[in-house]
Design a protein around this motif. Sequence first.
Motif, PDB file in Angstrom:
ATOM      1  N   GLY A  39       1.003  -1.207   0.146  1.00  0.00           N
ATOM      2  CA  GLY A  39      -0.121   0.292   0.186  1.00  0.00           C
ATOM      3  C   GLY A  39       0.833   1.249  -0.163  1.00  0.00           C
ATOM      4  N   MET A  40       2.012   1.183   0.745  1.00  0.00           N
ATOM      5  CA  MET A  40       2.476   2.205   0.567  1.00  0.00           C
ATOM      6  C   MET A  40       3.334   2.994  -0.877  1.00  0.00           C
ATOM      7  SD  MET A  40       4.397   2.109   4.543  1.00  0.00           S
ATOM      8  CE  MET A  40       5.083   3.953   4.424  1.00  0.00           C
ATOM      9  N   ILE A  41       3.709   1.692  -0.980  1.00  0.00           N
ATOM     10  CA  ILE A  41       4.707   1.476  -2.381  1.00  0.00           C
ATOM     11  C   ILE A  41       3.414   1.952  -3.431  1.00  0.00           C
ATOM     12  CG2 ILE A  41       5.825   0.317  -4.200  1.00  0.00           C
ATOM     13  CD1 ILE A  41       6.622  -1.708  -1.770  1.00  0.00           C
ATOM     14  N   LEU A  42       2.170   1.674  -3.371  1.00  0.00           N
ATOM     15  CA  LEU A  42       0.995   2.090  -4.081  1.00  0.00           C
ATOM     16  C   LEU A  42       1.010   3.617  -4.174  1.00  0.00           C
ATOM     17  CD1 LEU A  42      -0.629   1.947  -6.204  1.00  0.00           C
ATOM     18  CD2 LEU A  42      -2.391   0.779  -4.403  1.00  0.00           C
ATOM     19  N   LEU A  43       0.837   3.976  -3.167  1.00  0.00           N
ATOM     20  CA  LEU A  43       1.107   5.053  -3.117  1.00  0.00           C
ATOM     21  C   LEU A  43       2.547   6.319  -3.490  1.00  0.00           C
ATOM     22  CD1 LEU A  43      -0.824   7.881  -1.287  1.00  0.00           C
ATOM     23  CD2 LEU A  43       0.562   7.016   0.409  1.00  0.00           C
ATOM     24  N   TYR A  44       3.372   5.998  -2.969  1.00  0.00           N
ATOM     25  CA  TYR A  44       4.822   6.149  -3.868  1.00  0.00           C
ATOM     26  C   TYR A  44       4.987   6.631  -5.444  1.00  0.00           C
ATOM     27  CZ  TYR A  44       9.266   6.633  -5.408  1.00  0.00           C
ATOM     28  OH  TYR A  44      10.683   6.920  -5.581  1.00  0.00           O
ATOM     29  N   THR A  45       4.182   4.649  -6.023  1.00  0.00           N
ATOM     30  CA  THR A  45       4.158   5.407  -7.532  1.00  0.00           C
ATOM     31  C   THR A  45       3.097   6.340  -7.920  1.00  0.00           C
ATOM     32  OG1 THR A  45       4.312   2.690  -6.773  1.00  0.00           O
ATOM     33  CG2 THR A  45       3.515   3.020  -9.023  1.00  0.00           C
ATOM     34  N   GLN A  53       9.489  15.094 -11.521  1.00  0.00           N
ATOM     35  CA  GLN A  53      10.301  15.645 -11.423  1.00  0.00           C
ATOM     36  C   GLN A  53      10.930  16.158  -9.781  1.00  0.00           C
ATOM     37  OE1 GLN A  53      10.575  18.937 -13.913  1.00  0.00           O
ATOM     38  NE2 GLN A  53      12.528  20.565 -13.085  1.00  0.00           N
ATOM     39  N   ALA A  54       9.861  16.683  -9.513  1.00  0.00           N
ATOM     40  CA  ALA A  54      10.719  16.950  -7.967  1.00  0.00           C
ATOM     41  C   ALA A  54      10.595  15.760  -7.281  1.00  0.00           C
ATOM     42  CB  ALA A  54       8.749  17.129  -7.205  1.00  0.00           C
ATOM     43  N   PHE A  55      10.435  13.828  -7.766  1.00  0.00           N
ATOM     44  CA  PHE A  55      10.788  12.902  -7.082  1.00  0.00           C
ATOM     45  C   PHE A  55      12.204  12.417  -7.222  1.00  0.00           C
ATOM     46  CE2 PHE A  55       6.383  12.789  -5.041  1.00  0.00           C
ATOM     47  CZ  PHE A  55       6.986  11.717  -3.971  1.00  0.00           C
ATOM     48  N   ALA A  56      12.509  13.227  -8.209  1.00  0.00           N
ATOM     49  CA  ALA A  56      13.757  13.051  -9.482  1.00  0.00           C
ATOM     50  C   ALA A  56      14.707  14.121  -8.240  1.00  0.00           C
ATOM     51  CB  ALA A  56      13.742  13.072 -10.648  1.00  0.00           C
ATOM     52  N   GLU A  57      14.543  15.114  -8.477  1.00  0.00           N
ATOM     53  CA  GLU A  57      15.185  16.211  -7.381  1.00  0.00           C
ATOM     54  C   GLU A  57      15.614  15.103  -6.395  1.00  0.00           C
ATOM     55  OE1 GLU A  57      15.371  20.770  -6.438  1.00  0.00           O
ATOM     56  OE2 GLU A  57      13.377  19.541  -7.281  1.00  0.00           O
ATOM     57  N   ALA A  58      14.343  15.086  -5.269  1.00  0.00           N
ATOM     58  CA  ALA A  58      14.360  15.066  -3.901  1.00  0.00           C
ATOM     59  C   ALA A  58      15.323  13.411  -3.834  1.00  0.00           C
ATOM     60  CB  ALA A  58      12.587  14.273  -3.289  1.00  0.00           C
ATOM     61  N   ALA A  59      15.488  12.567  -4.812  1.00  0.00           N
ATOM     62  CA  ALA A  59      15.862  11.123  -4.557  1.00  0.00           C
ATOM     63  C   ALA A  59      17.772  11.159  -4.623  1.00  0.00           C
ATOM     64  CB  ALA A  59      15.131  10.407  -5.483  1.00  0.00           C
ATOM     65  N   ARG A  60      17.181  12.201  -5.599  1.00  0.00           N
ATOM     66  CA  ARG A  60      19.121  12.836  -5.736  1.00  0.00           C
ATOM     67  C   ARG A  60      19.585  13.323  -4.698  1.00  0.00           C
ATOM     68  NH1 ARG A  60      17.673  14.527 -11.185  1.00  0.00           N
ATOM     69  NH2 ARG A  60      17.534  16.572 -10.004  1.00  0.00           N
ATOM     70  N   TRP A 198      13.820  -4.571   1.369  1.00  0.00           N
ATOM     71  CA  TRP A 198      14.669  -3.660   1.521  1.00  0.00           C
ATOM     72  C   TRP A 198      14.677  -4.088   0.053  1.00  0.00           C
ATOM     73  CZ3 TRP A 198      16.673   0.710   3.675  1.00  0.00           C
ATOM     74  CH2 TRP A 198      17.159   1.352   2.867  1.00  0.00           C
ATOM     75  N   ILE A 199      14.919  -4.282  -0.891  1.00  0.00           N
ATOM     76  CA  ILE A 199      15.536  -4.540  -2.463  1.00  0.00           C
ATOM     77  C   ILE A 199      14.564  -3.683  -3.264  1.00  0.00           C
ATOM     78  CG2 ILE A 199      16.092  -6.424  -4.580  1.00  0.00           C
ATOM     79  CD1 ILE A 199      16.851  -8.365  -2.271  1.00  0.00           C
ATOM     80  N   ILE A 200      13.281  -4.048  -2.716  1.00  0.00           N
ATOM     81  CA  ILE A 200      12.252  -2.945  -3.317  1.00  0.00           C
ATOM     82  C   ILE A 200      12.430  -1.811  -2.938  1.00  0.00           C
ATOM     83  CG2 ILE A 200       9.650  -2.394  -3.235  1.00  0.00           C
ATOM     84  CD1 ILE A 200       9.286  -5.753  -3.323  1.00  0.00           C
ATOM     85  N   LEU A 201      12.543  -1.393  -1.663  1.00  0.00           N
ATOM     86  CA  LEU A 201      12.614  -0.084  -1.597  1.00  0.00           C
ATOM     87  C   LEU A 201      13.948   0.876  -2.127  1.00  0.00           C
ATOM     88  CD1 LEU A 201      12.217   0.292   2.076  1.00  0.00           C
ATOM     89  CD2 LEU A 201      10.333   0.823  -0.040  1.00  0.00           C
ATOM     90  N   TYR A 202      15.597  -0.288  -2.129  1.00  0.00           N
ATOM     91  CA  TYR A 202      16.566   0.852  -2.289  1.00  0.00           C
ATOM     92  C   TYR A 202      16.434   1.583  -3.986  1.00  0.00           C
ATOM     93  CZ  TYR A 202      21.346   0.885  -4.296  1.00  0.00           C
ATOM     94  OH  TYR A 202      22.005   1.600  -5.094  1.00  0.00           O
ATOM     95  N   PRO A 203      16.020   0.628  -4.888  1.00  0.00           N
ATOM     96  CA  PRO A 203      15.746   1.424  -6.415  1.00  0.00           C
ATOM     97  C   PRO A 203      14.811   2.489  -6.014  1.00  0.00           C
ATOM     98  CG  PRO A 203      14.488  -0.231  -6.442  1.00  0.00           C
ATOM     99  CD  PRO A 203      15.403  -0.598  -4.913  1.00  0.00           C
ATOM    100  N   LEU A 204      13.654   2.588  -5.345  1.00  0.00           N
ATOM    101  CA  LEU A 204      13.027   3.384  -5.572  1.00  0.00           C
ATOM    102  C   LEU A 204      13.168   4.760  -4.671  1.00  0.00           C
ATOM    103  CD1 LEU A 204       9.216   1.368  -4.236  1.00  0.00           C
ATOM    104  CD2 LEU A 204       9.949   2.096  -6.429  1.00  0.00           C
TER     105      LEU A 204
END
Length: 212
Positions: A39-45, A53-60, A198-204
Amino acid sequence: MTQSPAVLKEPWQDLGRQREGAAFGIWVFLASELLFFGGMILLYTVYRVENPQAFAEAARETDIWYGTINTAVLLTSSLTMAVAAQGAEQDWRRLAVWCLAATALLGLTFGILKGFEYAEDIRKSLVPGPGFPLQEPAAQLFFALYWAMTGLHAIHLTIGICLVGRLCLLGALGRIVLRGNPQVEVTALYWHLIDVIWIILYPLIYLPGRAS
């Protein structure tokens, strides 16, 4: 020489049925946990699709070195946990105990490194609220989900370390029989759940926006 306590527990009258019951119970539990994280990953998606763009900037702004090292640590712990489970099944007590100890230590290493990473995030004010350094409003959504998902993962990791450490201690003292013990299989499956999440969270969390 004292005899170790029997593996078979009430109300079970057959070891095979006991192991099947324990396996069924843990798989039901793991499925519920995956639904919760799902559910949390779906919300993230959804938010990421709406605000790429905002998510890419934040992830950096996340520390990819901490994330990558911790991924390697956790994958190694999954290997030692698998060896521990196999050692217990073959009645290689010493190997099983040492691998359980290694798994717990690797999990503790992950937690310590994550603590340093959290401290760095706080120093950089990467906590949603006043003083947040990124201008894009959706960047705060990214870090809200970052803290929620990694924090929940950390809670599961702490529980896993306690379970593995308990098995290791009782096995080293000869207080429990490891061979055929459902506790070993249940603990191993729980630990692998921690790794899979964690393997799922890492790339996200760490990889978006890195290629640009």
